[in-house]
Scaffold this active site. Structure first.
Site, short mmCIF file in Angstrom:
data_model
loop_
_atom_site.label_atom_id
_atom_site.label_comp_id
_atom_site.label_asym_id
_atom_site.label_seq_id
_atom_site.Cartn_x
_atom_site.Cartn_y
_atom_site.Cartn_z
N HIS A 49 0.83 -1.20 0.00
CA HIS A 49 0.00 0.00 0.00
C HIS A 49 0.87 1.26 0.00
O HIS A 49 0.97 1.96 1.01
CB HIS A 49 -0.92 -0.01 1.22
CG HIS A 49 -1.85 -1.18 1.27
ND1 HIS A 49 -1.43 -2.44 1.64
CD2 HIS A 49 -3.17 -1.29 0.96
CE1 HIS A 49 -2.46 -3.27 1.58
NE2 HIS A 49 -3.52 -2.60 1.17
N HIS A 67 -1.68 -1.62 7.24
CA HIS A 67 -1.31 -1.78 5.83
C HIS A 67 -0.37 -0.67 5.35
O HIS A 67 0.28 -0.81 4.31
CB HIS A 67 -2.56 -1.83 4.94
CG HIS A 67 -3.47 -0.66 5.10
ND1 HIS A 67 -4.43 -0.60 6.07
CD2 HIS A 67 -3.56 0.50 4.40
CE1 HIS A 67 -5.09 0.54 5.97
NE2 HIS A 67 -4.57 1.24 4.96
N GLY A 76 -3.29 -4.78 11.71
CA GLY A 76 -3.67 -4.99 10.32
C GLY A 76 -5.12 -5.41 10.22
O GLY A 76 -5.79 -5.09 9.25
N LEU A 124 -8.20 -4.22 11.17
CA LEU A 124 -8.39 -2.81 11.52
C LEU A 124 -9.25 -2.60 12.76
O LEU A 124 -10.16 -3.37 13.05
CB LEU A 124 -8.99 -2.07 10.34
CG LEU A 124 -8.08 -2.00 9.10
CD1 LEU A 124 -8.80 -1.34 7.94
CD2 LEU A 124 -6.79 -1.25 9.42
N ARG A 171 -16.36 -20.42 39.27
CA ARG A 171 -16.17 -18.99 39.04
C ARG A 171 -15.72 -18.29 40.33
O ARG A 171 -14.93 -17.35 40.29
CB ARG A 171 -17.45 -18.34 38.49
CG ARG A 171 -18.64 -18.43 39.44
CD ARG A 171 -19.88 -17.74 38.87
NE ARG A 171 -21.03 -17.95 39.76
CZ ARG A 171 -21.91 -17.00 40.06
NH1 ARG A 171 -21.78 -15.79 39.55
NH2 ARG A 171 -22.93 -17.27 40.85
N GLU A 215 -16.10 -5.85 25.04
CA GLU A 215 -15.19 -7.00 25.13
C GLU A 215 -14.04 -6.93 24.13
O GLU A 215 -12.94 -7.41 24.41
CB GLU A 215 -15.99 -8.29 24.93
CG GLU A 215 -17.00 -8.58 26.03
CD GLU A 215 -18.33 -7.85 25.85
OE1 GLU A 215 -19.18 -7.94 26.77
OE2 GLU A 215 -18.51 -7.20 24.80
N PHE A 256 -19.87 -13.90 25.89
CA PHE A 256 -19.51 -12.59 25.34
C PHE A 256 -18.07 -12.55 24.84
O PHE A 256 -17.71 -11.61 24.12
CB PHE A 256 -19.76 -11.51 26.38
CG PHE A 256 -21.17 -11.50 26.93
CD1 PHE A 256 -22.23 -11.97 26.16
CD2 PHE A 256 -21.43 -11.05 28.21
CE1 PHE A 256 -23.52 -11.98 26.65
CE2 PHE A 256 -22.73 -11.06 28.71
CZ PHE A 256 -23.78 -11.52 27.94
#
Length: 656
Positions: A28, A68, A127, A129, A341, A391, A416
């Site tokens: 690029h 890029h 990369g 994005l 947990r 998240e 999630f």
């Protein structure tokens, strides 16, 4: 002369970027050209960094979220002799010849930024994005904990700023007053297939940032003096006590300097070698317009004045029983059952005290994942990062914290975590040492129904458990403890392991199966009963369902071996040996969708030439809510009664 020097160096770097991408046959160059002046101002004059020690912990950092456009950074690195190399103990100065190996299979100069491939100037692979600003936030959080005044510059494309994660990260930076982060929005008006939306224009970006309370400098990204002033403004801003957030919005031209590279249709298109003369002539003409001329001494890399932080002293965390007593939970030990947990919360708190590098992140469910135990401890709360319901930002921030020398534990509901699969993969690619804990896993969640249940996560993480990192370690360990003792021990094991791990925890209280004497290891398993007819391999909640079935199986004349297969990957040979001891009759149990533990067992057994009989029990239909786990297990055909029927049928078939 400063401005003349920046223009001259920027044009030189653009030419090298063009040559690199043409040699590679892809890349690029126009995106690189839009960042030429910003890159020059940062790497040659403003950033505090050492080309001979690009990974220096106290140096300013550059995160190229717009990955890029990396050829412009590679061009500068080759010119400055920034050290690169596959062996971190034997780095060498990057050369122009290295730059021309862009994207070659054996090159350190990868198609997008990646420190693992031998370019330690970068802290993380980018990369995909939208992730870089979160990584920068994590780096800033780690620097704050270490008392370092380093600054983190993050270059973000205007097209990628449409990604929601950019704004998750921006809000996180505002919330936590991470003034060391300097986001630089590269507004060149073009994405890949078209112009960006007006909402991603410089004006739109400024408006959104100001709405968040961010102090914004809007500049011409090709004006050296404006760039210098904006960077100096951030340097002063970062020194202010309780400063909030700052950003630079730079209006740039994609393909700056050469009209033939500008406009629509040039994204990701290398310049043909036959067009070099024309393109370089255009660049030279642009240079003359700006009186471009290199003046030695006008641009100098700023020295690093702060030494690298000293290593923290790590102590041994207590046993589960001792930790429970230390934190006032003795009654639980007498009760004999607890949720995994909750054991994770105790373990996280214990390792937080034992290892000052351990940090915790959560996505607004800390009172359910029990990361709240870490948060509420006055000695640990400074090392807790609340990420809210975001998240993706949480996982990438964890990757940044790892790059800053921390050991992040990021927790949320396992369901999630699926929102951040891309971020998990990029963190793995970066070589990050991070841990993810998914609470409320599987169908034992019951009453909340399938919108809250994690069911395909085992299959996804299992894929990484079969992949090796460059140094031979598994790309990911997947862990599913069946009781509180196991959850506590495996959390400690994750902290000691240098690499990624994902652990599932459960909401229901479960009976203790083990004690402090049981040793748990990543890649291990535990044999609970030994038989000779049928090997039952279960994990998590299903270990308890299998336990319920054992007496009935014995009455039916089936002598079963029950194994708690709590880890992926596992020892293939050991599991195959256990199968052989049980006439190669194998039943696997899991409370998730297919392609998980059972499929992994099938792969392991298939490595031997010996025939085997395998039946997998897993969730075969979309579940629904039920008032109790028992009710849901019946509904899905995974109850102990179903295990008994399946095992009996298997053995009847085997005897015929």
């Amino acid at each position: 002369m400063f401005s003349q020097s920046v223009h001259a160096k920027a044009i030189e770097l653009i030419k090298v970027s063009i040559e690199m991408t043409t040699a590679a046959g892809s890349g690029h160059p126009t995106s690189a050209a839009s960042l030429a002046h910003l890159t020059t101002a940062l790497m040659y004059g403003h950033m505090r960094h050492d080309p001979a020690n690009p990974g220096h912990r106290a140096s300013d950092r550059l995160v190229l979220s717009e990955g890029h456009a990396v050829p412009i950074v590679y061009a500068a690195a080759a010119d400055l002799g920034i050290r690169i190399g596959k062996d971190p103990n034997n780095l060498r100065p990057m050369t122009r010849e290295d730059a021309m190996q862009l994207r070659a299979i054996d090159s350190e100069v990868d198609g997008h930024p990646n420190p693992v491939e031998g370019f330690p100037f970068f802290d993380a692979a980018t990369g995909s994005l939208g992730q870089g600003l979160s990584i920068a936030a994590g780096l800033a959080g780690a620097a704050r904990l270490d008392g370092l005044d380093k600054r983190i510059f993050c270059i973000i494309g205007d097209g990628e700023s449409r990604e929601g994660q950019i704004w998750e990260a921006m809000e996180f930076i505002v919330d936590h007053k991470l003034s060391a982060v300097c986001p630089i929005f590269n507004c060149n008006a073009y994405a890949q297939s078209d112009k960006v939306s007006p909402l991603q224009s410089a004006a739109g970006t400024v408006a959104k940032l100001k709405a968040l309370g961010v102090e914004v400098c809007e500049i011409d990204g090709h004006d050296p003096d404006q760039i210098r002033e904006a960077l100096n403004n951030h340097a002063q801003f970062a020194l202010e006590e309780n400063a909030g957030a700052f950003a630079i919005v730079a209006k740039t031209v994609k393909g700056w300097g050469a009209v033939s590279m500008q406009g629509h249709g040039h994204h990701g298109a290398p310049i043909k070698k036959d067009d070099f003369e024309k393109t370089f002539a255009e660049l030279d003409a642009t240079g003359k317009e700006h009186n471009a001329e290199w003046h030695e001494g006008e641009l100098e890399i700023q020295p690093i004045l702060t030494p690298e932080p000293e290593a923290h002293m790590v102590t041994q965390a207590p046993s589960f029983s001792d930790a429970m007593k230390q934190f006032g939970q003795e009654a639980v030990l007498e009760k004999g059952k607890w949720a995994t947990r909750r054991a994770y919360g105790v373990a996280l708190r214990a390792i937080g005290h034992a290892n000052p590098n351990v940090v915790a992140l959560d996505a607004d469910v800390k009172n359910s994942t029990f990361a709240i135990d870490f948060f509420k401890d006055p000695d640990l709360t400074e090392r807790y990062f609340e990420c809210r319901i975001a998240e993706q930002n949480m996982v990438s921030t964890a990757a940044g914290l790892s790059a800053g020398g921390k050991i992040p534990f990021a927790s949320t509901f396992a369901k999630f975590v699926t929102r951040a699969y891309d971020q998990v993969e990029m963190a793995i690619n970066s070589g990050a040492n991070f841990k993810i804990v998914g609470s409320h896993a599987g169908v034992s969640l019951a009453a909340d129904g399938p919108s809250q249940m994690s069911l395909p996560d085992i299959a996804w993480f299992r894929a990484f458990s079969q992949v090796k990192l460059p140094d031979g370690r598994p790309a990911m360990y997947l862990l599913q403890p069946a009781c509180a003792y196991a959850a506590y021990a495996l959390t400690l094991a994750m902290a000691e392991h240098d690499g990624p791990a994902y652990m599932r925890t459960l909401r229901p209280d479960l009976e203790f199966l083990y004690d402090d004497k049981t040793k748990f290891t990543l890649g291990g398993h535990e044999v609970l009963t030994e038989g000779k007819d049928l090997l039952i391999l279960a994990s998590g909640y299903m270990v308890h369902e299998a336990n319920k079935a054992l007496d009935a199986l014995e009455t039916a004349g089936i002598d079963a071996t029950l194994v708690d297969l709590y880890s992926l990957p596992f020892d293939h040979a050991a599991i195959a040996d256990l199968a052989a001891e049980n006439n190669n009759n194998v039943l696997t149990l899991e409370d998730n969708y297919t392609s998980g533990f059972g499929s992994a067992v099938a792969d392991a057994l298939a490595e031997r030439d010996t025939p085997f009989r395998l039946r997998q029990m897993f969730v075969r239909k979309v579940p629904k809510s039920g008032r109790t786990p028992d009710e849901v297990m019946h509904y899905l055909g995974l109850h102990a009664d179903d295990i008994i029927r399946t095992a009996t049928t298997m053995m009847e078939t085997a005897s015929n």
